[in-house]
Design an enzyme around this catalytic site. Structure first.
Site, PDB file in Angstrom:
ATOM      1  N   ARG A 181       1.014  -0.829   0.115  1.00 55.92           N
ATOM      2  CA  ARG A 181       0.036  -0.220   0.307  1.00 55.92           C
ATOM      3  C   ARG A 181       0.947   1.119   0.159  1.00 55.92           C
ATOM      4  O   ARG A 181       0.484   2.265  -0.525  1.00 55.92           O
ATOM      5  CB  ARG A 181      -0.983  -0.368   1.109  1.00 55.92           C
ATOM      6  CG  ARG A 181      -2.045  -0.969   1.260  1.00 55.92           C
ATOM      7  CD  ARG A 181      -2.857  -0.550   2.485  1.00 55.92           C
ATOM      8  NE  ARG A 181      -1.873  -0.555   3.482  1.00 55.92           N
ATOM      9  CZ  ARG A 181      -2.798  -1.410   4.331  1.00 55.92           C
ATOM     10  NH1 ARG A 181      -3.581  -1.207   5.054  1.00 55.92           N
ATOM     11  NH2 ARG A 181      -1.403  -1.335   5.609  1.00 55.92           N
ATOM     12  N   PHE A 193      -5.171  -4.359  -2.038  1.00 55.86           N
ATOM     13  CA  PHE A 193      -4.638  -5.567  -2.180  1.00 55.86           C
ATOM     14  C   PHE A 193      -6.349  -5.624  -2.945  1.00 55.86           C
ATOM     15  O   PHE A 193      -6.954  -6.799  -3.084  1.00 55.86           O
ATOM     16  CB  PHE A 193      -4.911  -6.243  -0.754  1.00 55.86           C
ATOM     17  CG  PHE A 193      -3.354  -6.447  -0.409  1.00 55.86           C
ATOM     18  CD1 PHE A 193      -2.120  -6.982  -1.073  1.00 55.86           C
ATOM     19  CD2 PHE A 193      -3.028  -6.494   0.970  1.00 55.86           C
ATOM     20  CE1 PHE A 193      -1.025  -6.147  -1.253  1.00 55.86           C
ATOM     21  CE2 PHE A 193      -1.506  -5.962   1.071  1.00 55.86           C
ATOM     22  CZ  PHE A 193      -0.396  -6.056   0.524  1.00 55.86           C
ATOM     23  N   LYS A 218       0.854 -19.705   6.287  1.00 50.98           N
ATOM     24  CA  LYS A 218      -0.054 -20.138   7.028  1.00 50.98           C
ATOM     25  C   LYS A 218      -0.402 -18.712   8.227  1.00 50.98           C
ATOM     26  O   LYS A 218       0.425 -17.703   8.373  1.00 50.98           O
ATOM     27  CB  LYS A 218       0.844 -21.006   7.991  1.00 50.98           C
ATOM     28  CG  LYS A 218       2.525 -20.760   8.808  1.00 50.98           C
ATOM     29  CD  LYS A 218       2.580 -20.867  10.265  1.00 50.98           C
ATOM     30  CE  LYS A 218       1.560 -20.296  11.282  1.00 50.98           C
ATOM     31  NZ  LYS A 218       1.873 -19.546  11.852  1.00 50.98           N
ATOM     32  N   HIS A 248       6.730 -23.433   7.054  1.00 51.04           N
ATOM     33  CA  HIS A 248       8.354 -23.177   6.369  1.00 51.04           C
ATOM     34  C   HIS A 248       9.204 -24.305   7.634  1.00 51.04           C
ATOM     35  O   HIS A 248      10.178 -24.347   7.862  1.00 51.04           O
ATOM     36  CB  HIS A 248       8.785 -21.403   7.184  1.00 51.04           C
ATOM     37  CG  HIS A 248       8.702 -21.672   8.296  1.00 51.04           C
ATOM     38  ND1 HIS A 248       7.896 -20.763   9.362  1.00 51.04           N
ATOM     39  CD2 HIS A 248       9.712 -21.038   9.377  1.00 51.04           C
ATOM     40  CE1 HIS A 248       8.157 -20.224  10.480  1.00 51.04           C
ATOM     41  NE2 HIS A 248      10.133 -20.903  10.320  1.00 51.04           N
ATOM     42  N   LYS A 282      12.415 -26.884   7.710  1.00 49.73           N
ATOM     43  CA  LYS A 282      14.140 -27.009   7.950  1.00 49.73           C
ATOM     44  C   LYS A 282      14.342 -27.953   7.835  1.00 49.73           C
ATOM     45  O   LYS A 282      14.357 -29.210   7.776  1.00 49.73           O
ATOM     46  CB  LYS A 282      13.225 -26.963   9.492  1.00 49.73           C
ATOM     47  CG  LYS A 282      12.442 -25.178  10.078  1.00 49.73           C
ATOM     48  CD  LYS A 282      12.944 -24.574  11.425  1.00 49.73           C
ATOM     49  CE  LYS A 282      12.164 -23.525  11.951  1.00 49.73           C
ATOM     50  NZ  LYS A 282      13.335 -22.326  12.122  1.00 49.73           N
ATOM     51  N   GLU A 308       9.543 -20.887  22.930  1.00 49.04           N
ATOM     52  CA  GLU A 308      10.014 -19.958  22.715  1.00 49.04           C
ATOM     53  C   GLU A 308      10.166 -18.477  23.984  1.00 49.04           C
ATOM     54  O   GLU A 308       9.313 -18.851  24.730  1.00 49.04           O
ATOM     55  CB  GLU A 308       9.208 -18.501  21.441  1.00 49.04           C
ATOM     56  CG  GLU A 308       9.193 -19.895  20.139  1.00 49.04           C
ATOM     57  CD  GLU A 308       8.473 -18.667  19.020  1.00 49.04           C
ATOM     58  OE1 GLU A 308       8.766 -18.484  18.074  1.00 49.04           O
ATOM     59  OE2 GLU A 308       6.947 -19.633  19.044  1.00 49.04           O
ATOM     60  N   ASP A 368      -1.080 -20.947  15.198  1.00 45.77           N
ATOM     61  CA  ASP A 368      -0.106 -20.332  14.814  1.00 45.77           C
ATOM     62  C   ASP A 368       0.709 -21.188  14.843  1.00 45.77           C
ATOM     63  O   ASP A 368       1.389 -20.716  13.615  1.00 45.77           O
ATOM     64  CB  ASP A 368       0.172 -19.021  16.115  1.00 45.77           C
ATOM     65  CG  ASP A 368       1.673 -18.093  15.441  1.00 45.77           C
ATOM     66  OD1 ASP A 368       1.341 -17.740  14.194  1.00 45.77           O
ATOM     67  OD2 ASP A 368       2.867 -18.170  16.544  1.00 45.77           O
ATOM     68  N   HIS A 402       3.359 -26.112  12.259  1.00 49.39           N
ATOM     69  CA  HIS A 402       4.224 -26.475  12.205  1.00 49.39           C
ATOM     70  C   HIS A 402       4.325 -27.961  13.186  1.00 49.39           C
ATOM     71  O   HIS A 402       5.832 -28.664  12.640  1.00 49.39           O
ATOM     72  CB  HIS A 402       4.714 -25.788  13.129  1.00 49.39           C
ATOM     73  CG  HIS A 402       5.307 -24.631  12.354  1.00 49.39           C
ATOM     74  ND1 HIS A 402       5.061 -24.123  11.621  1.00 49.39           N
ATOM     75  CD2 HIS A 402       5.909 -23.187  13.231  1.00 49.39           C
ATOM     76  CE1 HIS A 402       4.703 -22.607  11.088  1.00 49.39           C
ATOM     77  NE2 HIS A 402       5.448 -21.701  11.821  1.00 49.39           N
ATOM     78  N   LYS A 419       4.541 -19.559  24.579  1.00 50.50           N
ATOM     79  CA  LYS A 419       5.641 -18.202  24.488  1.00 50.50           C
ATOM     80  C   LYS A 419       5.813 -17.577  25.771  1.00 50.50           C
ATOM     81  O   LYS A 419       5.065 -18.199  26.552  1.00 50.50           O
ATOM     82  CB  LYS A 419       4.588 -16.380  23.652  1.00 50.50           C
ATOM     83  CG  LYS A 419       4.693 -17.240  21.920  1.00 50.50           C
ATOM     84  CD  LYS A 419       5.150 -16.808  21.316  1.00 50.50           C
ATOM     85  CE  LYS A 419       4.374 -16.962  19.367  1.00 50.50           C
ATOM     86  NZ  LYS A 419       5.438 -16.994  18.705  1.00 50.50           N
TER      87      LYS A 419
HETATM   88  C1  BG6 Z   1       6.159 -18.400  12.691  1.00 48.07           C
HETATM   89  C2  BG6 Z   1       4.856 -18.336  13.982  1.00 48.07           C
HETATM   90  O1  BG6 Z   1       5.563 -19.457  11.698  1.00 48.07           O
HETATM   91  O2  BG6 Z   1       6.758 -19.936  13.559  1.00 48.07           O
HETATM   92  C3  BG6 Z   1       5.894 -17.762  15.326  1.00 48.07           C
HETATM   93  O3  BG6 Z   1       3.590 -17.398  13.364  1.00 48.07           O
HETATM   94  C4  BG6 Z   1       6.686 -17.878  15.447  1.00 48.07           C
HETATM   95  O4  BG6 Z   1       4.735 -17.191  15.611  1.00 48.07           O
HETATM   96  C5  BG6 Z   1       7.795 -18.749  14.832  1.00 48.07           C
HETATM   97  O5  BG6 Z   1       7.528 -17.359  16.547  1.00 48.07           O
HETATM   98  C6  BG6 Z   1       8.546 -19.912  14.898  1.00 48.07           C
HETATM   99  O6  BG6 Z   1      10.029 -19.803  13.559  1.00 48.07           O
HETATM  100  P1  BG6 Z   1      10.635 -20.172  13.831  1.00 48.07           P
HETATM  101  O7  BG6 Z   1      11.531 -20.392  12.268  1.00 48.07           O
HETATM  102  O8  BG6 Z   1      11.583 -18.906  14.334  1.00 48.07           O
HETATM  103  O9  BG6 Z   1      11.395 -21.446  14.936  1.00 48.07           O
END
Ligand code: BG6
Length: 477
Positions: free
Chosen positions: A53, A95, A161, A191, A195, A229, A248, A253, A343
């Site tokens: 934007r 968008f 995601k 992602h 890994k 985390e 999330d 994951h 978290k």
């Molecule tokens: C993301 C989440 O998909 O993955 C985040 O939205 C999370 O909340 C992150 O912190 C963790 O990914 P990585 O690669 O930093 O372990």
């Protein structure tokens, strides 16, 4: 031909990033594209167009990209950076406005003319999920997704995601995608699948005879999958409060970690076989019901969460969860898989621990002092690697046993270069067209089938408080 050689002969490609100035683009995509460029892993001719934007000139967006890259990289070639930036430009647009897409179409045509031939086009949606539907429809309507011809110039969408926020919305999105595009054009990103250690689980399991015969309920007692985390949700309050930890990282994951560790042998190492097997195991997850939710799920929120900017007052959103899951199939019946994430915990760590059953008898002095349980650990991060805990005689005159470890660390092996960021792999495979490490429509549906009832049910389950920097709520499942 290796994938690297394939990349070298990939026709010119234009990568358009939706959400060009967002967090993901800044933190991950621009630095990863530069890394690929430095390794000569991008097509020989390519262009990157940032789309969002804000009113920004080409020059200013290049400056923005430079800063984003330099914030992440300590050593790089100045010459490479200058050349890389010369491939980048910016297009302003909204968008939700079809006019913006028609303008983008013109911009991409000009780029194509500059290159002098038809190009492949990859659209990376690094935007909040609320925009997905609009973007899918406008990409189709504006004909941005129309390839040059049947033979030349593929077009693909890479979608981040969370894909939907429950089974209904995920299926709606998939129906729209299915109507507008072909499955081979759609790359749903998780992602974690990209890994290094997660990919290695398949190789490790199916290329080593010493573990695969033991990989079942007969020899495995339990599996723990964790993603911890230390940081809280500062800076992402609004998004996180809507989403919660389970959506999330749980729906994606952690369940993909489970899929790799529990899958059957895919027989072929390609997208079709590997994705089908991952989907099969995810479909076999035992649904959590009103009767079982209390003894199989814990949810928590860290103290101080409610003070984070943009969190709704009195929010009940979870920042921590633990689930005791079961896979109802011949291989895994009765083996608990613990999925845990939070978290603001004590440490940053993602790993999978496979606990083997104890030997039936023990050649040891004291049963209590010697649990004689083997544990195999896949360390996804940090210190990526694998280790096996085993029991050996304690040196000396007594006959006691003690734990020892066989360990492999990518960091510690001199022949291994620093590991690529998962986003490099995501972009690399997206350009090559390899969907093995992207989630299929079947997988998305299976994961939401498992997660949605938990989300529906846990409004009635307690939300446990835990202290920042602790190990989460002290509830045993
Ligand atoms: C993301 C989440 O998909 O993955 C985040 O939205 C999370 O909340 C992150 O912190 C963790 O990914 P990585 O690669 O930093 O372990």
């Amino acid at each position: 031909m290796t994938s690297f050689e394939n990349m070298q002969i990939t026709p010119p490609t234009i990568i358009t990033i939706f959400g060009a100035t967002g967090d993901l683009s800044t933190q991950k995509l621009l630095p990863s594209l530069f890394d690929l460029f430095q390794k000569r892993y991008l097509p020989k001719k390519f262009k990157i167009v940032g789309f969002s934007r804000q009113e920004i000139s080409n020059k200013d967006y290049r400056e923005y990209a430079k800063k984003a890259i330099m914030a992440k990289k300590t050593s790089f070639s100045e010459e490479d950076l200058v050349e890389f930036l010369s491939h980048i430009s910016y297009a302003q647009g909204f968008f939700d406005k079809i006019e913006s897409y028609l303008e983008l179409l013109e911009t991409l045509k000009i780029k194509e003319d500059e290159i002098g031939q038809c190009t492949n086009k990859l659209f990376y949606l690094a935007v909040p999920p609320v925009y997905y539907k609009n973007i899918f429809e406008h990409l189709a309507q504006s004909e941005l997704m129309k390839p040059c011809s049947n033979e030349a110039g593929w077009t693909r969408i890479l979608v981040e995601k969370p894909f939907g926020n429950n089974i209904t919305t995920a299926q709606e999105l998939d129906a729209i995608l299915g109507k507008l595009f072909k499955e081979e054009q759609v790359f749903r990103i998780d992602h974690y699948l990209a890994k290094e250690v997660l990919q290695d689980i398949l190789m490790f399991r199916f290329s080593n005879l010493i573990f695969e015969p033991l990989w079942s309920k007969h020899f495995i007692e339990r599996v723990e999958l964790s993603l911890f985390e230390t940081r809280g949700v500062e800076g992402r309050g609004a998004f996180f409060d809507e989403t919660g930890a389970l959506r999330d990282v749980g729906q994606n994951h952690l369940l993909q970690m489970l899929a790799f560790v529990a899958t059957e042998d895919p027989v072929e190492l390609d997208a079709q076989h590997v994705r089908a097997e991952r989907a099969r195991v995810l479909k076999a997850l035992r649904p959590i019901t009103e009767e079982t939710v209390c003894e199989t799920v814990v949810r928590g929120q860290y103290d101080g969460y409610l003070e984070v900017p943009n969190i709704a007052s009195g929010s009940q959103t979870e920042t921590y969860f633990k689930i005791k899951a079961f896979i109802d199939n011949e291989r895994w019946n009765g083996v608990p898989f613990y999925l845990e994430s939070g978290k603001a915990l004590t440490e940053n760590k993602a790993e999978i621990k496979v606990y083997f059953k104890k030997t039936e008898s023990c050649l040891c002095i004291s049963e209590e002092k010697s649990p004689r349980q083997n544990v195999l650990t896949f360390r996804i991060q940090p210190d990526e690697g694998t280790s096996v805990l085993f029991w050996a005689k304690k040196p000396g005159l007594s006959l006691e046993i003690e734990p020892r470890e066989l360990s492999f660390s990518y960091k510690g092996s001199p022949e291994v270069k620093p590991l690529a960021d998962a986003y490099e792999k995501v972009l690399f495979d997206g350009i090559l067209g390899d969907q093995m490490l992207f989630t299929s429509t079947e997988e998305v549906s299976a994961t939401w089938h498992f997660i949605t009832p938990i989300l529906d049910l846990w409004r009635d389950t307690p939300l446990h408080r835990y202290k920042k920097g602790s190990a989460g709520p002290e509830i045993v499942l």
